[in-house]
Scaffold this motif. Structure first.
Motif, PDB file in Angstrom:
ATOM      1  N   TYR A 133      25.844   6.272 -18.332  1.00 24.12           N
ATOM      2  CA  TYR A 133      25.528   7.147 -19.369  1.00 24.12           C
ATOM      3  C   TYR A 133      25.188   6.339 -20.596  1.00 24.12           C
ATOM      4  CZ  TYR A 133      25.303  10.926 -22.598  1.00 24.12           C
ATOM      5  OH  TYR A 133      25.058  11.801 -23.630  1.00 24.12           O
ATOM      6  N   HIS A 134      26.224   5.603 -21.265  1.00 27.85           N
ATOM      7  CA  HIS A 134      26.288   5.115 -22.427  1.00 27.85           C
ATOM      8  C   HIS A 134      25.371   3.988 -22.688  1.00 27.85           C
ATOM      9  CE1 HIS A 134      29.492   7.623 -23.946  1.00 27.85           C
ATOM     10  NE2 HIS A 134      30.090   7.426 -22.966  1.00 27.85           N
ATOM     11  N   MET A 135      25.539   3.210 -21.523  1.00 26.95           N
ATOM     12  CA  MET A 135      24.436   2.042 -21.454  1.00 26.95           C
ATOM     13  C   MET A 135      22.929   2.641 -21.722  1.00 26.95           C
ATOM     14  SD  MET A 135      25.677  -1.187 -21.042  1.00 26.95           S
ATOM     15  CE  MET A 135      24.622  -2.020 -20.209  1.00 26.95           C
ATOM     16  N   SER A 136      22.609   3.695 -20.891  1.00 26.58           N
ATOM     17  CA  SER A 136      21.268   4.119 -21.189  1.00 26.58           C
ATOM     18  C   SER A 136      20.868   4.904 -22.277  1.00 26.58           C
ATOM     19  CB  SER A 136      20.969   5.187 -19.820  1.00 26.58           C
ATOM     20  OG  SER A 136      21.706   6.280 -19.722  1.00 26.58           O
ATOM     21  N   MET A 137      21.758   5.646 -22.810  1.00 25.26           N
ATOM     22  CA  MET A 137      21.735   6.241 -24.096  1.00 25.26           C
ATOM     23  C   MET A 137      21.671   5.524 -25.263  1.00 25.26           C
ATOM     24  SD  MET A 137      21.146   9.657 -23.163  1.00 25.26           S
ATOM     25  CE  MET A 137      21.321  10.679 -24.824  1.00 25.26           C
ATOM     26  N   ALA A 138      22.489   4.421 -25.217  1.00 29.74           N
ATOM     27  CA  ALA A 138      22.539   3.426 -26.343  1.00 29.74           C
ATOM     28  C   ALA A 138      21.481   2.481 -26.377  1.00 29.74           C
ATOM     29  CB  ALA A 138      23.851   2.884 -26.360  1.00 29.74           C
ATOM     30  N   LEU A 139      21.101   1.963 -25.155  1.00 29.52           N
ATOM     31  CA  LEU A 139      20.053   0.772 -24.928  1.00 29.52           C
ATOM     32  C   LEU A 139      18.974   0.757 -24.120  1.00 29.52           C
ATOM     33  CD1 LEU A 139      23.401  -1.593 -24.735  1.00 29.52           C
ATOM     34  CD2 LEU A 139      21.944  -1.274 -26.875  1.00 29.52           C
ATOM     35  N   GLY A 140      18.833   2.076 -23.247  1.00 35.47           N
ATOM     36  CA  GLY A 140      17.782   2.109 -22.524  1.00 35.47           C
ATOM     37  C   GLY A 140      18.110   1.938 -21.118  1.00 35.47           C
ATOM     38  N   PRO A 141      17.032   2.269 -19.984  1.00 32.42           N
ATOM     39  CA  PRO A 141      17.371   2.691 -18.818  1.00 32.42           C
ATOM     40  C   PRO A 141      17.715   1.035 -18.138  1.00 32.42           C
ATOM     41  CG  PRO A 141      15.033   2.738 -19.128  1.00 32.42           C
ATOM     42  CD  PRO A 141      15.560   2.892 -20.582  1.00 32.42           C
ATOM     43  N   LEU A 142      17.144  -0.081 -18.800  1.00 33.46           N
ATOM     44  CA  LEU A 142      17.216  -1.286 -18.032  1.00 33.46           C
ATOM     45  C   LEU A 142      18.358  -2.282 -18.910  1.00 33.46           C
ATOM     46  CD1 LEU A 142      13.566  -2.096 -16.894  1.00 33.46           C
ATOM     47  CD2 LEU A 142      15.707  -1.183 -15.568  1.00 33.46           C
ATOM     48  N   ALA A 143      19.283  -1.526 -19.546  1.00 31.41           N
ATOM     49  CA  ALA A 143      19.987  -2.347 -20.658  1.00 31.41           C
ATOM     50  C   ALA A 143      21.080  -3.253 -19.604  1.00 31.41           C
ATOM     51  CB  ALA A 143      21.093  -1.320 -21.136  1.00 31.41           C
ATOM     52  N   HIS A 144      21.317  -2.876 -18.334  1.00 26.11           N
ATOM     53  CA  HIS A 144      22.067  -3.531 -17.558  1.00 26.11           C
ATOM     54  C   HIS A 144      21.662  -5.058 -17.331  1.00 26.11           C
ATOM     55  CE1 HIS A 144      19.663  -1.475 -14.911  1.00 26.11           C
ATOM     56  NE2 HIS A 144      19.840  -2.042 -13.983  1.00 26.11           N
ATOM     57  N   ALA A 199      33.923   6.033 -13.623  1.00 22.24           N
ATOM     58  CA  ALA A 199      33.500   4.473 -14.210  1.00 22.24           C
ATOM     59  C   ALA A 199      32.020   4.575 -14.249  1.00 22.24           C
ATOM     60  CB  ALA A 199      34.400   3.466 -13.678  1.00 22.24           C
ATOM     61  N   ARG A 200      31.550   4.780 -13.086  1.00 23.84           N
ATOM     62  CA  ARG A 200      30.131   4.475 -12.917  1.00 23.84           C
ATOM     63  C   ARG A 200      29.204   5.447 -13.836  1.00 23.84           C
ATOM     64  NH1 ARG A 200      28.930   2.190  -7.559  1.00 23.84           N
ATOM     65  NH2 ARG A 200      30.812   2.107  -6.164  1.00 23.84           N
ATOM     66  N   THR A 201      29.586   6.611 -13.708  1.00 20.74           N
ATOM     67  CA  THR A 201      28.871   7.643 -14.499  1.00 20.74           C
ATOM     68  C   THR A 201      29.111   7.364 -16.079  1.00 20.74           C
ATOM     69  OG1 THR A 201      29.338   9.232 -12.945  1.00 20.74           O
ATOM     70  CG2 THR A 201      28.637  10.071 -15.153  1.00 20.74           C
ATOM     71  N   TRP A 210      21.125   4.475 -14.203  1.00 25.98           N
ATOM     72  CA  TRP A 210      21.734   5.576 -13.460  1.00 25.98           C
ATOM     73  C   TRP A 210      21.642   5.590 -12.091  1.00 25.98           C
ATOM     74  CZ3 TRP A 210      18.002   6.143 -17.662  1.00 25.98           C
ATOM     75  CH2 TRP A 210      16.581   6.457 -17.089  1.00 25.98           C
ATOM     76  N   ALA A 211      20.603   4.957 -11.532  1.00 24.77           N
ATOM     77  CA  ALA A 211      20.264   4.953 -10.346  1.00 24.77           C
ATOM     78  C   ALA A 211      21.251   3.519  -9.758  1.00 24.77           C
ATOM     79  CB  ALA A 211      19.068   4.662  -9.761  1.00 24.77           C
ATOM     80  N   ALA A 212      21.227   2.493 -10.760  1.00 24.97           N
ATOM     81  CA  ALA A 212      21.565   1.435 -10.132  1.00 24.97           C
ATOM     82  C   ALA A 212      23.225   1.393 -10.070  1.00 24.97           C
ATOM     83  CB  ALA A 212      21.448   0.205 -11.298  1.00 24.97           C
ATOM     84  N   VAL A 213      23.756   2.064 -10.640  1.00 25.70           N
ATOM     85  CA  VAL A 213      25.474   2.334 -10.683  1.00 25.70           C
ATOM     86  C   VAL A 213      25.565   2.946  -9.079  1.00 25.70           C
ATOM     87  CG1 VAL A 213      25.869   2.232 -12.947  1.00 25.70           C
ATOM     88  CG2 VAL A 213      25.576   4.532 -11.763  1.00 25.70           C
ATOM     89  N   GLU A 214      24.771   3.410  -8.719  1.00 25.64           N
ATOM     90  CA  GLU A 214      25.115   4.307  -7.399  1.00 25.64           C
ATOM     91  C   GLU A 214      25.053   3.352  -6.127  1.00 25.64           C
ATOM     92  OE1 GLU A 214      25.958   7.362  -6.792  1.00 25.64           O
ATOM     93  OE2 GLU A 214      26.068   7.441  -8.810  1.00 25.64           O
ATOM     94  N   VAL A 215      24.448   2.011  -6.466  1.00 27.33           N
ATOM     95  CA  VAL A 215      24.680   1.023  -5.132  1.00 27.33           C
ATOM     96  C   VAL A 215      25.342  -0.062  -5.766  1.00 27.33           C
ATOM     97  CG1 VAL A 215      22.294   1.770  -4.535  1.00 27.33           C
ATOM     98  CG2 VAL A 215      22.402   0.027  -6.178  1.00 27.33           C
ATOM     99  N   MET A 216      25.881  -0.116  -7.066  1.00 30.06           N
ATOM    100  CA  MET A 216      26.855  -1.244  -7.495  1.00 30.06           C
ATOM    101  C   MET A 216      28.228  -1.075  -6.938  1.00 30.06           C
ATOM    102  SD  MET A 216      26.032  -1.806 -11.539  1.00 30.06           S
ATOM    103  CE  MET A 216      24.635  -2.508 -12.006  1.00 30.06           C
TER     104      MET A 216
END
Length: 320
Positions: A120-131, A114-116, A178-184
Motif C-alpha cells: 500500500y505505502h510503496m504504491s501510494m507514495a512511489l507508484g505501482p512498480l516502486a519495488h 506486512a505484505r499489505t 499489490w499483486a507482487a506481494v501475493e507471490v513474494m
C-alpha cells in the motif's frame, strides 16, 4: 540411525581417515540402527522405558535424530539424568509441536499485514512498480538479490496459473506491487522493507519505512528487526523444525519495556508477537494468550526454562 548421536543438528565430521568419492578424507559412515536398536541404545544410556511398544511407535513416526534434540536438557555427560523416562522426552516433543502450531497461526495475520502495508505505502507514495526501482533502496546489490528471488517466485506462480499473476503478466507484462506481494515470500518482503531508503517517501516527506512501521505501532528499525526475526521463525515452523531449546540465530530487537527478556531463546519471539497483536488486533490477544496457557498446562512436567521463559512468564505476556 548412526550410533552415539550427541547433537540434534548434523555437523561435518573432521577428516581423520578414509576417503570419499572426491578424494577428501572422512571417517567411515556409521551403520543404520533398527528401531529396536535405537531404543536399546537409549536404554543403555540410562533411559527408563515403561511401554516399549509405544516408544517404538514414537520412534517410527518422529525419527531418532529429530527426537534427539528434545532430550538435550535431560542428559549429562552422555547419559540420561537418573529417572528420565521416554515419556518425559515425548512430553517435550508434544509441547513443542503445539507451541509451533500456535506460533504458525499467530504469524499468519502478521505476514498478511506486512505484505499489505508494504504494498500500500510503496504504491501510494512511489507508484505501482516502486519495488523494482533500485533508487528506492539503500543497497542496489541487496535489491538485485531480492528482485532475483521475486522473479523466481513470480515465474513459479505463472507456471502454476495463479490468476492474478496470469492476468497482470498477460495484460501489462509485469506485476504491480499489490499483486507482487501475493507471490513474494515473507523473506523477500522483509528484505525489501529492511533495505528501503529514507528517500523512498511520500510527497510530504514521510518515508515508506516510517509509514509501514506506524501501521505496526513500532519504529522503523524495530519493525525491520521484527520482520527479519519473524521470517526466521516462520521458516522454522514451516519446516516443522524444533523450537524448544533452540538457539535463535536471528534475534529480535526488543523495545525498552521488554528489554529485560532479550535473548536467543523463544520467549522474546512471543513478546514480539504480543506487541504486534496489541497494536493491530488487541481483542484477539486474549484468546491467543488463553490458548498458549492451555498448551503449557497440558504438559506440566516440561520445564519452560530452556525456552527462556521467566518464572512469571504470564505477566509480561499479559496472559490472565
Amino acid at each position: 540411525m548412526g550410533k552415539n548421536a550427541t547433537n540434534s543438528t548434523p555437523h561435518a565430521t573432521r577428516p581423520t581417515g578414509g576417503a570419499n568419492q572426491a578424494g577428501s578424507s572422512f571417517i567411515p559412515m556409521k551403520s543404520p540402527l533398527s528401531l529396536r536398536d535405537q531404543l536399546s541404545l537409549m536404554k543403555g544410556r540410562g533411559l527408563l522405558v515403561e511401554d516399549e511398544a509405544s516408544a517404538l511407535s514414537h520412534l517410527a513416526e518422529s525419527n531418532y535424530y529429530r527426537l534427539r534434540g528434545y532430550w538435550l536438557t535431560l542428559e549429562s555427560d552422555g547419559a540420561f539424568i537418573p529417572g528420565t523416562t521416554f515419556d518425559d522426552i515425548w512430553e517435550i516433543y508434544l509441547l513443542d509441536a503445539e507451541l509451533r502450531d500456535w506460533v504458525w497461526r499467530a504469524l499468519a495475520p502478521i505476514e498478511v499485514k506486512a505484505r499489505t502495508s508494504f504494498a500500500y505505502h510503496m504504491s501510494m507514495a512511489l507508484g505501482p512498480l516502486a519495488h523494482e526501482d533500485s533508487n528506492n533502496f539503500l543497497s542496489s546489490k541487496s535489491h538485485a538479490r531480492s528482485m532475483g528471488n521475486f522473479k523466481r517466485e513470480r515465474d513459479r506462480a505463472l507456471d502454476d496459473g495463479v490468476p492474478c499473476v496470469v492476468h497482470n503478466m498477460g495484460k501489462y507484462g509485469d506485476l504491480p506491487i499489490w499483486a507482487a506481494v501475493e507471490v513474494m515470500s515473507m523473506g523477500t518482503v522483509s528484505q525489501l522493507y529492511g533495505n528501503l531508503a529514507d528517500s523512498a517517501a511520500y510527497p510530504n516527506g514521510t518515508s515508506v519505512r516510517a509509514a509501514v512501521a506506524r501501521d505496526f505501532g513500532a519504529k522503523p528499525f524495530i519493525l525491520r528487526s521484527w520482520l527479519r526475526h519473524l521470517t526466521y521463525v516462520r521458516n522454522i515452523c514451516a519446516h516443522h523444525s524444533r523450537l524448544f531449546n533452540r538457539v535463535m540465530t536471528t534475534r529480535p530487537t526488543m523495545i525498552s519495556p521488554d528489554s529485560a527478556y532479550k535473548g536467543d531463546k523463544q520467549f522474546p519471539t512471543l513478546l514480539v508477537i504480543r506487541r504486534i497483536f496489541e497494536s493491530s488486533w488487541p481483542q484477539r490477544w486474549d484468546d491467543l494468550g488463553t490458548e498458549l496457557s492451555a498448551i503449557v498446562g497440558r504438559h506440566p512436567g516440561v520445564s519452560l526454562a530452556p525456552m527462556g521463559f521467566p518464572i512469571d512468564w504470564k505477566r509480561p505476556l499479559r496472559i490472565r
